[in-house]
Design a protein around this motif. Structure first.
Motif, short mmCIF file in Angstrom:
data_model
loop_
_atom_site.label_atom_id
_atom_site.label_comp_id
_atom_site.label_asym_id
_atom_site.label_seq_id
_atom_site.Cartn_x
_atom_site.Cartn_y
_atom_site.Cartn_z
N VAL A 139 0.84 -1.23 0.08
CA VAL A 139 -0.20 -0.20 0.00
C VAL A 139 0.80 1.22 -0.07
CG1 VAL A 139 -1.83 1.12 1.13
CG2 VAL A 139 -1.82 -1.26 1.43
N GLN A 140 0.48 2.17 -0.88
CA GLN A 140 1.07 3.42 -0.99
C GLN A 140 0.24 4.56 -1.12
OE1 GLN A 140 3.81 3.61 -4.30
NE2 GLN A 140 4.81 5.41 -3.58
N THR A 141 0.37 5.56 -0.39
CA THR A 141 -0.49 6.63 -0.26
C THR A 141 0.36 8.05 -0.43
OG1 THR A 141 -2.02 5.63 1.14
CG2 THR A 141 -2.30 7.98 0.86
N GLU A 142 0.11 8.84 -1.66
CA GLU A 142 0.81 10.09 -1.82
C GLU A 142 -0.09 11.00 -2.32
OE1 GLU A 142 4.09 10.11 -1.48
OE2 GLU A 142 4.62 8.22 -1.41
N PRO A 143 0.20 12.43 -2.00
CA PRO A 143 -0.34 13.50 -2.21
C PRO A 143 -0.47 13.74 -3.96
CG PRO A 143 1.60 14.34 -1.40
CD PRO A 143 1.89 12.71 -1.19
N HIS A 144 -1.27 14.21 -4.47
CA HIS A 144 -1.36 14.59 -5.87
C HIS A 144 -1.43 16.25 -6.16
CE1 HIS A 144 -5.35 15.16 -5.32
NE2 HIS A 144 -5.59 13.77 -5.21
N GLN B 259 -8.24 6.93 4.30
CA GLN B 259 -6.95 7.77 4.28
C GLN B 259 -7.19 8.87 3.22
OE1 GLN B 259 -4.07 4.37 3.86
NE2 GLN B 259 -2.65 5.97 4.77
N VAL B 260 -7.54 8.43 1.84
CA VAL B 260 -7.53 9.47 0.94
C VAL B 260 -8.65 10.58 0.96
CG1 VAL B 260 -6.31 7.83 -0.51
CG2 VAL B 260 -8.79 7.97 -0.59
N MET B 261 -9.55 10.03 1.84
CA MET B 261 -10.78 10.85 1.76
C MET B 261 -10.84 11.75 3.22
SD MET B 261 -12.47 10.30 -0.93
CE MET B 261 -13.96 11.60 -0.78
N ASN B 262 -9.80 11.36 3.87
CA ASN B 262 -9.18 12.23 5.14
C ASN B 262 -10.50 11.95 5.96
OD1 ASN B 262 -7.84 13.59 6.77
ND2 ASN B 262 -8.53 15.60 6.13
N GLY B 263 -10.91 10.80 6.35
CA GLY B 263 -11.77 10.37 7.22
C GLY B 263 -13.09 9.79 6.57
N PRO B 264 -14.08 9.15 7.50
CA PRO B 264 -15.39 8.80 6.90
C PRO B 264 -16.44 9.78 6.26
CG PRO B 264 -15.48 8.81 9.20
CD PRO B 264 -13.93 9.00 8.69
N GLY B 265 -16.97 9.41 5.22
CA GLY B 265 -17.96 10.20 4.58
C GLY B 265 -18.73 9.71 3.46
N GLY B 266 -19.61 10.28 3.05
CA GLY B 266 -20.46 9.85 2.05
C GLY B 266 -20.19 9.88 0.59
N VAL B 267 -19.03 10.79 0.48
CA VAL B 267 -18.51 10.72 -0.89
C VAL B 267 -17.30 9.88 -0.98
CG1 VAL B 267 -17.23 12.37 -2.69
CG2 VAL B 267 -18.86 13.31 -1.07
N ARG B 268 -17.39 9.02 -2.47
CA ARG B 268 -16.47 7.96 -2.34
C ARG B 268 -15.21 8.55 -3.33
NH1 ARG B 268 -16.78 3.62 0.56
NH2 ARG B 268 -15.75 2.32 -1.39
N PRO B 269 -14.18 8.00 -3.23
CA PRO B 269 -13.11 8.35 -4.23
C PRO B 269 -12.98 7.96 -5.22
CG PRO B 269 -12.31 6.52 -2.78
CD PRO B 269 -13.82 6.86 -2.04
N LEU B 270 -12.50 8.33 -6.36
CA LEU B 270 -12.27 7.78 -7.68
C LEU B 270 -11.62 6.51 -7.81
CD1 LEU B 270 -11.40 11.08 -10.08
CD2 LEU B 270 -13.90 10.17 -9.27
N ALA B 271 -12.23 5.70 -8.41
CA ALA B 271 -11.38 4.40 -8.35
C ALA B 271 -10.79 4.00 -9.87
CB ALA B 271 -12.37 3.24 -7.99
N ALA C 217 -8.57 7.72 -5.57
CA ALA C 217 -8.20 9.18 -5.60
C ALA C 217 -8.98 10.03 -4.74
CB ALA C 217 -7.84 9.53 -7.17
N GLY C 218 -8.71 10.65 -3.84
CA GLY C 218 -9.30 11.59 -2.88
C GLY C 218 -9.03 12.88 -3.26
N PRO C 219 -9.49 13.75 -2.45
CA PRO C 219 -9.44 15.43 -2.70
C PRO C 219 -7.91 15.76 -2.96
CG PRO C 219 -11.33 14.72 -0.92
CD PRO C 219 -10.34 13.68 -1.24
N GLU C 220 -7.06 15.08 -2.05
CA GLU C 220 -5.47 15.58 -1.88
C GLU C 220 -4.71 14.36 -1.97
OE1 GLU C 220 -5.28 17.78 1.45
OE2 GLU C 220 -6.24 19.36 1.04
N LEU C 221 -5.18 13.11 -1.91
CA LEU C 221 -4.09 11.94 -1.94
C LEU C 221 -4.72 10.90 -2.76
CD1 LEU C 221 -3.84 11.47 2.06
CD2 LEU C 221 -2.22 12.39 0.57
N VAL C 222 -3.66 10.06 -3.29
CA VAL C 222 -3.93 8.83 -3.92
C VAL C 222 -3.43 7.73 -3.38
CG1 VAL C 222 -2.14 9.14 -5.59
CG2 VAL C 222 -4.08 7.73 -6.19
N GLY C 223 -4.36 6.53 -3.12
CA GLY C 223 -3.86 5.31 -2.40
C GLY C 223 -3.89 4.37 -3.54
N ILE C 224 -2.58 3.61 -3.66
CA ILE C 224 -2.19 2.56 -4.70
C ILE C 224 -2.07 1.16 -3.88
CG2 ILE C 224 -0.83 1.81 -6.24
CD1 ILE C 224 -0.30 4.53 -7.20
N VAL C 225 -3.21 0.41 -4.17
CA VAL C 225 -2.86 -0.96 -3.46
C VAL C 225 -2.36 -1.97 -4.77
CG1 VAL C 225 -4.05 -3.10 -2.33
CG2 VAL C 225 -4.86 -0.53 -2.02
#
Length: 420
Positions: free
Chosen positions: A257-262, A371-383, A406-414
Motif C-alpha cells: 500500500v502506498q499513499t501519496e499527495p497529488h 486515508q484518501v478521503m481524510n476520514g469517513p464520509g458519504g463521498v467515494r474516491p475515484l477508483a 483518488a481522493g481530494p488531496e491523496l491517491v492510494g495505490i494497492v
C-alpha cells in the motif's frame, strides 16, 4: 547473550498482527483512539541446547531477551516495565533424533488456547468490548505464534512500572524462543497507563513506534498522527493478509500500500471533472513512472488506467475476497487443518482463519479509502484499475493487479502480486 531488540524477519507476520490488533481493538468513544497499546519485539537468547527453559529463566534473563524495560516506546519512563516474576507456559524437550528431535512439552494448541483467553479477557474488559475483527485476529495470531511456528519455549512475564514497584495485573507480556535462540516478545497494556499528548501538543510518528524507536521525535499534529496511523493499519493488514494467502508451497501473495499527495484538490462529488483532472496529472506523476518501471503489467496501458464505477469496484472486491479464500483454503488443506474437499462443492468447507481472511481484505480497502478521503464520509474516491477486475482461467497462474483510489488531496495505490 542478548541482542538489540528489533523485529526479526521471521517474526514480521506476528509483529504486523500485533500492531494491527492495537488498531482493531477497542477505541475510546470520545477520542476515537485505541484503548490498548501493543508492542512486538524480537531479540536473541542462548538456544535451548545451551540453556534449556526446563528451569524457568529469571526476571533478569527475560529482561535481556525481551528488551525490557523500554517496553512501550514513545511514552518515556511511563512506558518502562520491569520483570518481577516469570511463569512457565511451555518449553522445548530434546527427544533425540530417533524420536523426532525437539518437541514442545505441552500441546501447542493448549498453550495457544490459554493465551487466546488471556488476550481476549484483557481486551474485553474495555467499555467498547472486543468486537469480531479483533477476536478473529487474536485467534489467528495465537495460531501463528504457538501452533505454526518453531517457538516451543514460552513464558508469561509479570512486570512492574518501576524496579521496586507493585506488580501490574492488567497487562499481558509473553516471551517465546525458537531453537536457534531467536526470541519474540508480545506486550499488551491499557493505553491509560501510557500518557498521550495533551491538546495542542505534537505527536510522535507511529512509524517510529513501529520501528522500536525509544522516544521518536514529536513532529506531527494530532490530525497528521491519525492519518499516519491509518497508514500503519493498512500496511499491517496487507502483511497479515498476504501471509494467510499462499499461492504455492513457496509463494505467498504480496500486497503493498502506498499513499501519496497529488496536489490537485479534486472535487470527488463532481466525479467527471475530477476524473479529467486526475487523468491529466497521472501520466507524468512519479507514481505512474514507478509502475512503468516494474514491467509486469502485460497488455495494460499504465498511463491510461481503467476507471471503475461502483458496480465494477464492488465486483473486483468480491472476486478478490473469493480468490483469497480459495487460496487460503487450499493452504489449510495442505497444512492438514481440513480434510480433502471438492473445489466444486457449494458451499466450500470452513477452515481456521477463513473469517479473518475476509475481514482483512475489507479493512484494507476501507482503511485506504479513509486515508484518501481524510476520514469517513458519504463521498467515494475515484477508483481506477490496472489489471483489475481480473479473470483467472484454468491456464493462468494467478494475476497481478493495482487498484488506485483518488481522493481530494491523496491517491492510494494497492498493488497485488498474486502470480505464482
Amino acid at each position: 547473550m542478548a541482542g538489540t531488540p528489533r523485529v526479526h524477519w521471521k517474526h514480521r507476520w506476528p509483529a504486523a498482527a500485533a500492531h494491527l490488533l492495537q488498531r482493531w481493538g477497542p477505541v475510546d468513544a470520545e477520542t476515537g483512539l485505541t484503548t490498548f497499546r501493543v508492542a512486538a519485539v524480537s531479540g536473541t537468547a542462548a538456544p535451548p541446547e545451551e540453556r534449556p527453559w526446563t528451569t524457568v529463566p529469571s526476571p533478569a534473563e527475560v529482561a535481556r531477551y525481551g528488551g525490557f524495560p523500554e517496553t512501550f516506546t514513545g511514552a518515556g519512563r511511563a512506558g518502562h516495565r520491569h520483570p518481577v516474576a516469570v511463569e512457565p507456559m511451555n518449553h522445548a524437550l530434546n527427544l533425540g533424533w530417533r524420536e523426532g528431535g525437539w518437541k514442545a512439552a505441552r500441546s501447542p494448541e493448549e498453550t495457544a488456547h490459554e493465551v487466546g483467553l488471556l488476550l481476549t479477557s484483557l481486551l474485553e474488559a474495555a467499555p467498547a468490548g472486543l468486537g469480531e475483527p479483533a477476536g478473529e485476529l487474536i485467534a489467528g495470531l495465537v495460531r501463528k505464534m504457538f501452533v505454526h511456528s518453531f517457538m516451543n519455549d514460552w513464558v508469561r512475564v509479570t512486570v512492574a512500572a518501576r524496579p521496586d514497584g507493585p506488580a501490574l495485573g492488567d497487562e499481558v507480556h509473553l516471551l517465546g524462543r525458537d531453537l536457534g535462540g531467536e526470541t519474540f516478545r508480545l506486550s499488551v497494556a491499557p493505553a491509560a497507563s501510557l500518557p498521550q499528548p495533551q491538546t495542542g501538543e505534537l505527536w510522535p510518528d507511529p512509524a517510529g513506534l513501529l520501528n522500536r524507536k525509544t522516544d521518536p521525535p514529536r513532529t506531527l499534529t494530532e490530525q497528521q498522527y491519525r492519518q499516519a496511523d491509518l497508514g500503519i493499519r493498512a500496511a499491517c493488514a496487507a502483511e497479515v493478509l498476504g501471509e494467510l494467502v499462499w499461492l504455492t508451497n513457496n509463494d505467498r501473495m504480496r500486497v503493498t500500500v502506498q499513499t501519496e499527495p497529488h496536489d490537485l484538490k479534486l472535487h470527488c462529488e463532481a466525479p467527471d471533472d475530477a476524473d479529467s483532472a486526475f487523468r491529466s496529472w497521472w501520466p507524468g506523476s512519479p507514481l505512474c513512472a514507478d509502475l512503468l518501471r516494474q514491467e509486469r503489467w502485460e497488455g495494460e496501458d499504465i498511463t491510461n488506467p481503467r476507471r471503475l464505477g461502483e458496480e465494477t469496484l464492488a465486483e473486483f472486491l468480491t472476486d478478490f475476497e473469493s480468490h483469497n479464500l480459495e487460496q487460503a483454503r487450499s493452504g489449510a488443506w495442505a497444512m492438514r487443518e481440513i480434510g480433502d474437499y471438492d473445489p466444486d462443492d457449494d458451499p466450500q468447507p470452513r477452515f481456521p482463519g477463513d473469517r479473518l481472511v475476509a475481514l482483512l481484505g475489507r479493512d484494507l480497502f476501507d482503511t485506504v479509502t479513509r486515508q484518501v478521503m481524510n476520514g469517513p464520509g458519504g463521498v467515494r474516491p475515484l477508483a481506477y484499475g490496472i489489471g483489475v477486475p481480473f479473470h483467472i482461467t484454468p491456464d493462468d497462474y494467478g494475476f497481478d493487479g493495482c487498484l488506485m483510489l483518488a481522493g481530494p488531496e491523496l491517491v492510494g495505490i494497492v498493488t497485488i502480486e498474486a502470480m505464482a
